[in-house]
Design an enzyme around this catalytic site. Structure first.
Site, PDB file in Angstrom:
ATOM      1  N   ARG A  52      -2.327   9.251  11.941  1.00  0.00           N
ATOM      2  CA  ARG A  52      -3.427   7.907  11.996  1.00  0.00           C
ATOM      3  C   ARG A  52      -4.467   8.172  12.985  1.00  0.00           C
ATOM      4  O   ARG A  52      -4.370   8.865  13.650  1.00  0.00           O
ATOM      5  CB  ARG A  52      -2.403   7.043  12.727  1.00  0.00           C
ATOM      6  CG  ARG A  52      -2.915   5.653  12.722  1.00  0.00           C
ATOM      7  CD  ARG A  52      -2.243   4.406  13.090  1.00  0.00           C
ATOM      8  NE  ARG A  52      -2.638   3.318  13.366  1.00  0.00           N
ATOM      9  CZ  ARG A  52      -1.654   2.220  13.261  1.00  0.00           C
ATOM     10  NH1 ARG A  52      -0.615   2.430  13.264  1.00  0.00           N
ATOM     11  NH2 ARG A  52      -2.262   0.996  13.263  1.00  0.00           N
ATOM     12  N   LYS A  89       2.152   4.603   1.410  1.00  0.00           N
ATOM     13  CA  LYS A  89       2.200   5.097   2.784  1.00  0.00           C
ATOM     14  C   LYS A  89       2.249   6.513   2.876  1.00  0.00           C
ATOM     15  O   LYS A  89       2.845   7.468   2.369  1.00  0.00           O
ATOM     16  CB  LYS A  89       3.426   4.813   3.265  1.00  0.00           C
ATOM     17  CG  LYS A  89       3.544   5.051   4.675  1.00  0.00           C
ATOM     18  CD  LYS A  89       5.270   4.401   5.531  1.00  0.00           C
ATOM     19  CE  LYS A  89       5.254   4.592   6.782  1.00  0.00           C
ATOM     20  NZ  LYS A  89       4.959   5.989   7.542  1.00  0.00           N
ATOM     21  N   ARG A 146      -3.318   8.505  17.256  1.00  0.00           N
ATOM     22  CA  ARG A 146      -2.417   7.418  17.649  1.00  0.00           C
ATOM     23  C   ARG A 146      -2.156   7.215  19.161  1.00  0.00           C
ATOM     24  O   ARG A 146      -1.656   6.253  19.684  1.00  0.00           O
ATOM     25  CB  ARG A 146      -0.997   7.535  16.704  1.00  0.00           C
ATOM     26  CG  ARG A 146      -0.126   6.556  16.800  1.00  0.00           C
ATOM     27  CD  ARG A 146       0.972   6.959  15.770  1.00  0.00           C
ATOM     28  NE  ARG A 146       2.174   6.039  15.788  1.00  0.00           N
ATOM     29  CZ  ARG A 146       2.518   5.104  16.628  1.00  0.00           C
ATOM     30  NH1 ARG A 146       2.021   5.289  17.935  1.00  0.00           N
ATOM     31  NH2 ARG A 146       3.640   4.442  16.778  1.00  0.00           N
ATOM     32  N   GLU A 193       0.861  -1.274  -0.029  1.00  0.00           N
ATOM     33  CA  GLU A 193       0.004  -0.077   0.009  1.00  0.00           C
ATOM     34  C   GLU A 193       0.802   1.289   0.193  1.00  0.00           C
ATOM     35  O   GLU A 193       2.056   1.249   0.656  1.00  0.00           O
ATOM     36  CB  GLU A 193      -0.826   0.140   1.269  1.00  0.00           C
ATOM     37  CG  GLU A 193      -1.874  -1.095   1.526  1.00  0.00           C
ATOM     38  CD  GLU A 193      -2.637  -1.260   2.309  1.00  0.00           C
ATOM     39  OE1 GLU A 193      -2.680  -0.022   3.165  1.00  0.00           O
ATOM     40  OE2 GLU A 193      -3.599  -1.938   2.757  1.00  0.00           O
ATOM     41  N   LYS A 243       7.316  -1.414   6.797  1.00  0.00           N
ATOM     42  CA  LYS A 243       7.715  -0.158   6.063  1.00  0.00           C
ATOM     43  C   LYS A 243       8.813  -0.045   5.214  1.00  0.00           C
ATOM     44  O   LYS A 243       9.734  -0.573   5.826  1.00  0.00           O
ATOM     45  CB  LYS A 243       7.375   0.966   6.865  1.00  0.00           C
ATOM     46  CG  LYS A 243       8.106   0.989   8.207  1.00  0.00           C
ATOM     47  CD  LYS A 243       7.745   2.025   9.301  1.00  0.00           C
ATOM     48  CE  LYS A 243       8.588   1.869  10.425  1.00  0.00           C
ATOM     49  NZ  LYS A 243       7.796   2.787  11.507  1.00  0.00           N
ATOM     50  N   ARG A 260       4.824  -4.478  17.488  1.00  0.00           N
ATOM     51  CA  ARG A 260       5.465  -4.218  16.178  1.00  0.00           C
ATOM     52  C   ARG A 260       5.974  -5.679  15.677  1.00  0.00           C
ATOM     53  O   ARG A 260       6.792  -6.174  16.187  1.00  0.00           O
ATOM     54  CB  ARG A 260       6.514  -3.419  16.463  1.00  0.00           C
ATOM     55  CG  ARG A 260       7.348  -2.671  15.173  1.00  0.00           C
ATOM     56  CD  ARG A 260       8.510  -1.977  15.572  1.00  0.00           C
ATOM     57  NE  ARG A 260       8.099  -0.559  16.365  1.00  0.00           N
ATOM     58  CZ  ARG A 260       7.353   0.501  15.924  1.00  0.00           C
ATOM     59  NH1 ARG A 260       7.146   0.433  14.520  1.00  0.00           N
ATOM     60  NH2 ARG A 260       7.031   1.552  16.659  1.00  0.00           N
ATOM     61  N   GLU A 280      -5.443   6.888   7.513  1.00  0.00           N
ATOM     62  CA  GLU A 280      -4.310   8.086   7.621  1.00  0.00           C
ATOM     63  C   GLU A 280      -4.847   9.123   7.047  1.00  0.00           C
ATOM     64  O   GLU A 280      -5.448   8.950   5.853  1.00  0.00           O
ATOM     65  CB  GLU A 280      -3.155   7.561   7.009  1.00  0.00           C
ATOM     66  CG  GLU A 280      -2.045   8.788   7.059  1.00  0.00           C
ATOM     67  CD  GLU A 280      -0.993   8.282   8.460  1.00  0.00           C
ATOM     68  OE1 GLU A 280      -1.472   7.446   9.058  1.00  0.00           O
ATOM     69  OE2 GLU A 280      -0.155   9.215   8.484  1.00  0.00           O
ATOM     70  N   PHE A 313      -7.214   1.913   5.959  1.00  0.00           N
ATOM     71  CA  PHE A 313      -6.485   0.607   5.601  1.00  0.00           C
ATOM     72  C   PHE A 313      -6.829  -0.767   6.642  1.00  0.00           C
ATOM     73  O   PHE A 313      -6.212  -1.592   6.198  1.00  0.00           O
ATOM     74  CB  PHE A 313      -4.775   0.917   5.875  1.00  0.00           C
ATOM     75  CG  PHE A 313      -4.706   1.694   7.003  1.00  0.00           C
ATOM     76  CD1 PHE A 313      -4.575   1.204   7.968  1.00  0.00           C
ATOM     77  CD2 PHE A 313      -4.134   3.044   6.973  1.00  0.00           C
ATOM     78  CE1 PHE A 313      -3.835   1.782   9.493  1.00  0.00           C
ATOM     79  CE2 PHE A 313      -3.614   3.614   8.132  1.00  0.00           C
ATOM     80  CZ  PHE A 313      -3.616   3.082   9.486  1.00  0.00           C
TER      81      PHE A 313
HETATM   82  P1  ATP Z   1       5.415   3.584  14.033  1.00  0.00           P
HETATM   83  O1  ATP Z   1       3.847   3.894  13.745  1.00  0.00           O
HETATM   84  O2  ATP Z   1       5.896   2.372  13.245  1.00  0.00           O
HETATM   85  O3  ATP Z   1       5.934   3.472  15.497  1.00  0.00           O
HETATM   86  P2  ATP Z   1       5.589   6.031  12.996  1.00  0.00           P
HETATM   87  O4  ATP Z   1       4.596   6.528  13.891  1.00  0.00           O
HETATM   88  O5  ATP Z   1       6.990   6.705  12.958  1.00  0.00           O
HETATM   89  O6  ATP Z   1       6.297   4.694  13.395  1.00  0.00           O
HETATM   90  P3  ATP Z   1       5.870   5.498  10.657  1.00  0.00           P
HETATM   91  O7  ATP Z   1       7.339   5.126  10.661  1.00  0.00           O
HETATM   92  O8  ATP Z   1       5.714   6.463   9.715  1.00  0.00           O
HETATM   93  O9  ATP Z   1       5.111   5.677  11.711  1.00  0.00           O
HETATM   94  O10 ATP Z   1       4.814   3.921  10.064  1.00  0.00           O
HETATM   95  C1  ATP Z   1       3.619   3.536  10.283  1.00  0.00           C
HETATM   96  C2  ATP Z   1       2.599   4.472  10.149  1.00  0.00           C
HETATM   97  O11 ATP Z   1       2.352   4.985   8.806  1.00  0.00           O
HETATM   98  C3  ATP Z   1       1.306   4.076  10.632  1.00  0.00           C
HETATM   99  O12 ATP Z   1       1.346   4.042  12.010  1.00  0.00           O
HETATM  100  C4  ATP Z   1       0.205   5.003  10.075  1.00  0.00           C
HETATM  101  O13 ATP Z   1       0.213   6.083  10.599  1.00  0.00           O
HETATM  102  C5  ATP Z   1       1.150   5.300   8.605  1.00  0.00           C
HETATM  103  N1  ATP Z   1       0.420   4.912   7.512  1.00  0.00           N
HETATM  104  C6  ATP Z   1       0.345   5.688   6.264  1.00  0.00           C
HETATM  105  N2  ATP Z   1      -0.191   4.965   5.254  1.00  0.00           N
HETATM  106  C7  ATP Z   1      -0.306   3.616   6.043  1.00  0.00           C
HETATM  107  C8  ATP Z   1      -0.880   2.479   5.351  1.00  0.00           C
HETATM  108  N3  ATP Z   1      -1.446   2.395   3.861  1.00  0.00           N
HETATM  109  N4  ATP Z   1      -1.208   1.331   6.158  1.00  0.00           N
HETATM  110  C9  ATP Z   1      -1.018   1.279   7.356  1.00  0.00           C
HETATM  111  N5  ATP Z   1      -0.098   2.677   8.028  1.00  0.00           N
HETATM  112  C10 ATP Z   1      -0.112   3.718   7.164  1.00  0.00           C
END
Ligand code: ATP
Length: 614
Positions: A288, A283, A303, A281, A454, A448, A333, A373
């Site tokens: 979130r 990103k 979040r 998907e 990602k 996690r 998101e 998502f």
């Molecule tokens: P994490 O959530 O892994 O602790 P983070 O908040 O820094 O780290 P990212 O590294 O950006 O977040 O990666 C996960 C986040 O990506 C998710 O929490 C969500 O907010 C965002 N996101 C964006 N697009 C999507 C998608 N298609 N599916 C799931 N999450 C997505």
């Protein structure tokens, strides 16, 4: 329960620093508490009056608290203020002055936890004209009946300064300890544990069995907490029905669920090796949101599980129109998306929507699109155990036509080249990268795992990912920076196992002058005289701060360091960030959601492999 009993426990806990001792003390207290009062006790340990998502703010300004102390003790406001200047802690001031009261109280009664709670709740909820005077009166009334030690905590609660150093993991540990005798009687549980025992020697086997049993109970409690973010109500059920009480903890719209989190891998090839055929998907780089629909009532959680419904009226409205179920919980998101040009706005624009004022105006100027998502619940059914591919099908049916709520863009493939191409296209559109998803995996709340992986734009730069650190202190500015009051930050990562924050970097670059001034203003509010209870650091900053704010940091690499405590084992070196620079403040994360020691250690290991070409 008498509040005095609780206050004495607070006092004992404040004095110890070993987590084991804290857990034992907590377990002893929980044993004593009755099932009707336990939820209140838990909330007070969490520094709140209700589960965080209900957003009951107890906040009272220092001036008003000083006035209440003056009222109850007979000292003047000036005298109270002077004592505060000397001690730096109004809790201790209240304790001292009430210990040598100038006036005898007329109506003094023994305080119960319920009474303290009732007054604090009234303080939290009264607003409008005359409310400040009422708050002072309510607090003074409690102080009037309080013994010195009770006064210390009655004052610290509305100031938000409990500082007991107890996090949720320690509370859950204490419950697991309490429930151990019951668990030992549970035939099924014991059988399960016995099957896993590795120890051969009989005397050690017993010990291992006990440890494992306790870990199992702890896991059961956390499993429920992950899907029902109200530790007070879980504690109440445990007190009433023992372990069986957990059966009654179910997911329900209105109570947030801890988000599932993504692992990292550096290439599309490694993603396919790990997942095989998977969904890939786009990103999106926004924030979130977890949407809960219960009839026409819509709640939206961030979040960090704050209720942010008021901030996003157009999303709530669209939920009522577009979602084809009475009750549902789903995630997406949200970002500001320019429909005219088909462009995504950068994160800096989207983040402006996270505000309490001018909401209507901003919603018109930068309307949000929610890219969904996942779906976790629909009309009484918990969908979390279903494989992702089935949840996605349900999600597609759940979301009706409309502009505000849409689905994430997605493909299914097992070809690394296709993933690469999709990644490049996403980045070109201004997105952050991709997230690959295991088609067979359930939704794993609060963990996690490799169900999501990602791959981000930033991986192509220095570190394999940015790191979210928690500010634990700051250094005064030197030279040019003297005027900002802050020159560098001392930051830490989170150790989940120990429930502590461990230092990893001193950060002095990446901030603009404005940001330095803003950071100083923000951090001076949580300044502490001593090293905060849950912080592990050998470096001494000029000012310690309560671990509260999360800062995203980029760096060149992770290195070994004798100075920092992150991932440090006995007699060995810790880990540090080389050339760290601040990227941004992560308002959407709680300190416990920062990058963990375990993640940093894994990133360090991976980095070594890349360097040595393994
Ligand atoms: P994490 O959530 O892994 O602790 P983070 O908040 O820094 O780290 P990212 O590294 O950006 O977040 O990666 C996960 C986040 O990506 C998710 O929490 C969500 O907010 C965002 N996101 C964006 N697009 C999507 C998608 N298609 N599916 C799931 N999450 C997505």
């Amino acid at each position: 329960m008498h509040f005095k009993v609780l206050a004495e426990f607070f006092g004992k806990i404040e004095k110890v620093s070993s987590r084991l001792k804290m857990t034992d003390l907590l377990a002893e207290l929980f044993e004593k508490a009755d099932s009707d009062g336990i939820a209140k006790v838990i909330y007070l340990f969490q520094g709140q009056l209700a589960p965080a998502f209900e957003q009951v703010e107890i906040g009272m300004g220092e001036k008003f608290v000083e006035e209440a102390i003056a009222k109850a003790s007979g000292y003047t406001r000036e005298e109270v203020h002077k004592a505060y200047k000397e001690k730096g802690d109004l809790g201790l001031v209240a304790e001292q002055l009430l210990g040598k009261k100038k006036q005898k109280s007329l109506f003094s009664a023994e305080l119960s936890v319920e009474k303290v709670f009732r007054n604090l709740m009234k303080i939290a909820t009264s607003e409008g004209q005359g409310s400040q005077q009422l708050k002072i009166k309510l607090l003074a009334e409690l102080l009037n009946s309080a013994s010195p030690i009770e006064a210390r905590y009655i004052v610290r609660i509305p100031l938000g300064k409990m500082r007991l150093g107890i996090g949720d993991p320690t509370i859950m540990d204490a419950f697991a300890l309490n429930l151990l005798p019951e668990a030992k009687k549970g035939k099924k549980l014991v059988k399960e544990v016995k099957a896993e025992l590795k120890e051969k020697k009989p005397e050690k086997r017993k010990e291992e069995e006990e440890r494992k049993l306790r870990a199992k109970v702890r896991e059961m409690i956390e499993g429920k907490y992950n899907v029902h973010s109200d530790l007070g109500s879980i504690a109440e059920k445990l007190k009433k029905h023992g372990l069986d009480g957990l059966k009654n903890v179910e997911i329900r719209p209105g109570v947030p669920i801890r988000p599932t989190l993504a692992e990292r891998l550096p290439t599309a090839r490694e993603i396919v090796e790990k997942l095989g055929k998977c969904a890939v998907e786009a990103k999106y780089d926004g924030f979130r949101l977890a949407v809960h629909k219960d009839g026409s009532r819509v709640s939206i959680f961030s979040r960090r599980q704050e209720n942010v419904t008021e901030m996003f009226p157009e999303v709530a409205e669209a939920v009522r129109k577009q979602v084809k179920a009475e009750k549902a919980i789903f995630e997406g998101e949200a970002l500001a998306f320019n429909e005219e040009t088909g462009e995504y706005y950068p994160f800096q624009v989207t983040i402006q929507r996270k505000r309490k004022y001018d909401v209507g105006k901003m919603a018109k100027e930068f309307p949000l699109t929610l890219f969904c998502f996942d779906v976790l619940y629909e009309d009484g059914k918990n969908l979390m155990q279903l494989p992702f591919k089935e949840r996605r099908e349900k999600l597609e049916k759940l979301i009706g036509k409309g502009k505000t709520i849409v689905l994430t863009d997605s493909i299914i493939t097992d070809d690394p080249k296709k993933i690469e191409k999709y990644f490049d296209e996403s980045v070109e559109k201004g997105l952050e990268g991709i997230i690959a998803k295991d088609l067979e995996a359930p939704y794993i709340a609060g963990a996690r795992k490799f169900a999501w992986i990602k791959l981000k734009r930033s991986y192509r730069s220095e570190l394999s990912d940015t790191i979210d650190t928690v500010v634990i202190g700051y250094f005064k500015g030197r030279g040019q920076r003297t005027k900002f009051g802050l020159g560098a930050l001392l930051t830490a990562v989170y150790d989940e196992k120990e429930d502590r924050f461990k230092s990893i970097a001193k950060i002095g670059t990446g901030m603009s002058e404005q940001q330095l001034a803003d950071l100083h203003k923000m951090l001076s509010k949580s300044k502490q005289k001593k090293k905060p209870a849950r912080v592990d650091s050998e470096l001494e900053p000029d000012s310690w701060v309560e671990p509260r704010h999360v800062i995203e940091v980029n760096a060149d690499e992770i290195t070994k360091s004798p100075m920092h405590t992150a991932a440090r084992e006995k007699g060995k070196e810790g880990l540090a960030l080389r050339f760290p620079r601040m990227v941004k403040i992560r308002q959407d994360k709680k300190p416990e959601q920062a990058t963990t020691v375990k993640e940093v250690a894994a990133m360090f290991k991976r980095q070594k492999h890349v360097k040595t070409g393994e």
